[in-house]
Design an enzyme around this catalytic site. Structure first.
Site: not given
Ligand code: AP5
Ligand code: MG
Length: 214
Positions: A89, A14, A156, A123, A167
């Site tokens: 979410r 994403k 991270r 990552r 997660r």
């Molecule tokens: P990346 O693009 O970084 O993936 P992503 O979908 O953004 O994954 P996240 O881990 O950021 O999602 P998340 O939802 O767990 O984390 P968030 O920060 O929102 O890609 C991942 C890796 O793959 C990278 O290395 C990239 O280079 C590689 N890649 C990408 N595309 C690729 C492809 N096509 N092929 C190969 N490699 C590829 O949330 C973190 C924490 O914050 C949560 O756990 C929670 O504690 C809190 N939080 C955030 N939002 C909320 C909410 N709304 N409510 C409650 N808690 C929340």
């Molecule tokens: Mg992300």
């Protein structure tokens, strides 16, 4: 003006797609994960409270996340639209958003679970400009350093295997009902998030009705 939501499991890609698309469409990229990590790094009271949840891979309580997002939505750069990455979410977050903000596109990234653990543990992130790398699929030119500003890349706190597993379980339990929420309203469109970032980007563009090349 375009208001887009990206849903999908941790590591689905994403953030990678959102950064490029938001820049192209000149809309704000609103990642609640990035906002929370900035609050943690800045040691704000909200960040300190959120940190324990994030490290364990648990969701941060709705009231804290809503507060941080509300503050960000007040920023003038959201007036031309936004791309929400990682929100909503929980069902409570989806219902709240539904009451206050009309959405144009809700896209769910779909990816087999076995690809996620690898992507997440590989990552690395620039702490300065937030560019996301992958030591295998998207490495920086100089190992360990950001291509843009040379800063030392970080991992991270929630990209360690235990937190990653939590997660993914949390996603099934708390976020999959959000997909159903939009599906029941005929709003959900799914994106095949397998393949290279370029392949995913091409599918995303087609889904959003954008020309094939930016
Ligand atoms: P990346 O693009 O970084 O993936 P992503 O979908 O953004 O994954 P996240 O881990 O950021 O999602 P998340 O939802 O767990 O984390 P968030 O920060 O929102 O890609 C991942 C890796 O793959 C990278 O290395 C990239 O280079 C590689 N890649 C990408 N595309 C690729 C492809 N096509 N092929 C190969 N490699 C590829 O949330 C973190 C924490 O914050 C949560 O756990 C929670 O504690 C809190 N939080 C955030 N939002 C909320 C909410 N709304 N409510 C409650 N808690 C929340
Ligand atoms: Mg992300």
């Amino acid at each position: 003006m375009r208001r887009i939501v990206f849903l999908g499991s941790p590591g689905a890609g994403k953030g990678t797609q959102a950064a490029a698309l938001a820049q192209e469409l000149s809309v704000a990229h609103l990642s609640t994960g990035d906002l929370l990590r900035a609050a943690v790094a800045g040691k704000t009271p909200l960040g300190t409270e959120a940190d324990g949840y994030i490290r364990k891979g648990l969701l941060v309580p709705d009231d804290l996340v809503v507060q941080i997002l509300r503050e960000r939505l007040d920023h003038p750069d959201t007036s031309d639209g936004f791309l929400l990455d990682g929100f909503p979410r929980t069902l409570a977050q989806a219902e709240l958003l539904d009451r206050f903000v009309p959405l144009d596109d809700v896209i769910a990234f779909e990816i087999p679970e076995e690809l996620l653990i690898e992507r997440l543990t590989q990552r690395r992130l620039c702490p300065v400009c937030k560019t996301v790398y992958n030591v295998v699929t998207a490495p920086p030119r100089i190992a360990g350093h950001c291509d843009r500003d040379g800063a030392a890349l970080e991992q991270r706190s929630d990209d360690l295997p235990d937190a990653v597993r939590t997660r993914i379980a949390v996603y099934h339990r708390q976020t999959e009902p959000v997909l159903k929420f939009y599906q029941d309203r005929g709003r959900l469109r799914t994106l095949d998030a397998r393949g290279t970032p370029e392949e995913v980007r091409a599918r995303l563009r087609a889904l959003l009705g954008l020309p094939a090349t930016p």
